[in-house]
Design a protein around this motif. Structure first.
Motif, PDB file in Angstrom:
ATOM      1  N   ASP A 143      -1.241  -2.122   0.661  1.00 54.42           N
ATOM      2  CA  ASP A 143      -1.071  -3.500   0.212  1.00 54.42           C
ATOM      3  C   ASP A 143      -1.774  -4.440   1.189  1.00 54.42           C
ATOM      4  N   TYR A 199      -2.989  -8.524   1.910  1.00 50.45           N
ATOM      5  CA  TYR A 199      -3.012  -9.949   1.571  1.00 50.45           C
ATOM      6  C   TYR A 199      -4.124 -10.589   2.382  1.00 50.45           C
ATOM      7  N   GLY A 231      -5.899 -14.173   2.905  1.00 52.17           N
ATOM      8  CA  GLY A 231      -5.810 -15.604   2.613  1.00 52.17           C
ATOM      9  C   GLY A 231      -6.966 -16.382   3.200  1.00 52.17           C
TER      10      GLY A 231
END
Length: 625
Positions: free
Chosen positions: A602, A604, A606
């Motif tokens: 996973d 992320y 940004g």
């Protein structure tokens, strides 16, 4: 050796430029093809050799390339001899009346504008030999008398040893010292009489380049000092193993104007030729100044004002100016043949009927295209082969191939639109100024960080730190708001370390940074997104003062050494040898590892849009948006 910076004067790139000349003792140089090639492909347009040891059985083509006119005076026996080379692009001829069977010399006149250049090249084997120096003087005097409209240069190995040369009161030429105390010597009597007579012509001596024995054997006399520049030459035509260390290679440049310059000056600008500066004289001037005593009487601002004014004055006095074209649309592989065939193609195109093809134009077009393609391929191959040794040439070519990076003729900012340069500058200034808030109250660091702790350390710069920082400067980078080139600073490093260190200590002791170091040259850079004519789609690139760059380079490793233990290894931004690429590489390694183990990963990722842009909008949001 006589040379100047590689300006390619004869290829039409310069209009006010320098005639590069070279002077070297070559008694140890063999007749080899690579020597001819080094001369042929160097930037020298004139070369002077002494102690050539050539005789009539030696063909000039064994030593010198065919694109040079060669003028020689050979010895009958081995040893001695002189030779002068002038590039075929220059109209020149030997002055026949300068002739004496006892003098090893050759005199050549080169037709230049605004005045011709006459070079008298000499080799004096034994200056104590009766009347030998005076015979050379008589030949020099004839040149001065008959060539009244020419710039005259007398250069050669005069073997005048044990003479100290010092600048005159105006620091423009050199005078011999302490000869009178040795007048009982036959050699010193001859040397003293010769130098006095030459000086009275008048001719001025400009070389103070000492050899391995601390003697100045090779002298340079000129009949005008304003447009002559003398300095030690880098190894170019001769290799280190071929240089006679009793004869220092000399570079000499003569400023002249080509005929083309007389016709047109609209497309040229004057710039300083830092590579051609008289750095020996600059270092002498710097070493004569007691910076500690001068700066002690001044505050920080006064000290920096004095320092920058001093450097600017030295640049004006010791760095010659050249004229260069404002813009050149020539390709990197431009040659004279390329230009000639292009001109022929364009002329035949204008002569042919509209919407028709003539054999004359077709032939000219094919010739130009074939030459252009061949030169282009040769240039690209050369760039590829030298990409490690000369990466700047690669990026220069890439920039040449890139589309225009100029700003649009008309720019807009909010409701404002203009095509006037002054108004566009104001629009950029208003936009960039709006990105920052000024502190209403001064920051008191003791209140922010509290009392001093064990984690606080002093960062102190030494002269060695500043010396290293200067030597690491990129000489090819541009000047900042102080208009001082990194080439100038690097070339004067031995004379600038001391004053720069004193100025830094003064700032630290008084807790005041000079306002001159806070000024930056701001350049808008397009972000490559959005409309190019919108001011908001540009970011700031600030070019700081060269002195501030030096201090930053010197202090950075000390700061990194102190804070590195407190920075996580996951931090890639603003760290040496770390970047967005290294950050993504870590992510790629983790992703490949998860895939190979058939595990779920996973991620992320940004980003902040316009992270450094801030807009004040209190009416709609009550704060910052």
């Amino acid at each position: 050796m006589i040379q100047r910076t590689p300006l390619k004067a004869t290829e039409g790139f310069m209009d006010i430029t320098y005639l590069p000349l070279y002077y070297q003792n070559v008694r140890s140089i063999p007749a080899r093809t690579d020597l001819r090639n080094r001369i042929k492909y160097s930037n020298y347009k004139g070369l002077c050799f002494t102690e050539t040891r050539l005789c009539k059985e030696h063909d000039s083509e064994c030593y010198f390339p065919r694109n040079f006119n060669v003028y020689r005076r050979d010895r009958n026996a081995l040893g001695g001899g002189v030779a002068m080379l002038v590039h075929e692009d220059y109209k020149c001829f030997q002055i026949e009346y300068v002739n004496d069977p006892d003098c090893e010399s050759v005199c050549v006149k080169i037709e230049l504008q605004p005045c011709p250049l006459v070079i008298y090249l000499a080799y004096v084997n034994d200056p104590a030999k009766p009347n030998l120096l005076l015979k050379h003087y008589d030949l020099i005097r004839q040149v001065i008398v008959k060539e009244t409209d020419s710039r005259v240069v007398v250069i050669g190995d005069f073997n005048l040893h044990d003479i100290e040369w010092n600048f005159d009161d105006t620091d423009t030429f050199l005078l011999p010292q302490n000869i009178a105390s040795h007048t009982e010597s036959v050699y010193f009597q001859a040397a003293s009489e010769f130098l006095q007579k030459v000086h009275d012509l008048p001719m001025f001596q400009l070389s103070n380049l000492k050899n391995i024995s601390m003697n100045v054997l090779d002298l340079v006399f000129v009949n005008g000092t304003g447009d002559m520049h003398v300095s030690k030459a880098p190894v170019s035509v001769t290799l280190n193993t071929e240089i006679d260390h009793f004869h220092v290679p000399i570079e000499l440049a003569f400023e002249y104007i080509t005929v083309e310059e007389v016709r047109s000056t609209d497309d040229f600008i004057e710039v300083f030729s830092y590579k051609s500066a008289n750095y020996e004289r600059i270092l002498q001037q710097l070493e004569s100044i007691n910076f500690a005593a001068i700066f002690d009487r001044m505050d920080v601002e006064e000290a920096f004002d004095y320092f920058f004014e001093l450097l600017n004055r030295m640049i004006i006095e010791n760095v010659p100016k050249v004229r260069i074209k404002r813009n050149s649309h020539r390709p990197k592989w431009w040659t004279r043949e390329w230009q000639q065939k292009k001109n022929k193609r364009d002329k035949t195109f204008k002569r042919k009927p509209k919407n028709a093809m003539t054999s004359e134009y077709a032939e000219a077009l094919i010739e130009f295209n074939e030459l252009n393609e061949r030169l282009n391929k040769d240039y690209i191959n050369q760039v590829q082969q030298n990409i490690i040794e000369d990466p700047s040439e690669f990026w220069s070519y890439a920039k040449f191939k890139k589309k225009s990076s100029s700003y649009p003729r008309e720019m807009l900012f909010n409701a404002r639109k203009s095509d006037q340069p002054e108004e566009i500058v104001e629009m950029f200034a208003d936009f960039f100024e709006g990105l920052y808030d000024k502190d209403e109250l001064p920051v008191v660091f003791d209140e922010v960080y509290g009392e001093e702790s064990d984690d606080v350390w002093d960062v102190d710069l030494t002269m060695s730190d500043i010396d290293k920082a200067i030597r690491e400067l990129d000489a090819k980078s541009g000047a900042g708001p102080d208009d001082i080139s990194p080439i100038f600073i690097k070339s004067c490093v031995d004379g600038l370390v001391w004053p720069l260190w004193i100025l830094h200590r003064k700032q630290m002791e008084l807790g005041n940074i000079s306002s001159k170091l806070k000024i930056s040259k701001v350049v808008p850079v397009y972000k490559k997104k959005g409309k190019k004519n919108d001011v908001k789609n540009y970011r700031i690139t600030a070019i700081s003062s060269i002195v501030l760059k030096i201090y930053e380079r010197a202090i950075q490793p000390k700061l990194l050494g102190g804070i590195s233990p407190y920075i996580t290894n996951a931090q890639h931004g603003f760290r040496p040898r770390r970047s967005v690429e290294t950050n993504l590489l870590n992510l790629s390694v983790a992703a490949h590892g998860a895939f190979s183990k058939k595990q779920q990963l996973d991620v992320y990722y940004g980003d902040f849009e316009n992270a450094f842009d801030k807009v004040l909008d209190k009416e709609t949001t009550g704060g910052y948006k």
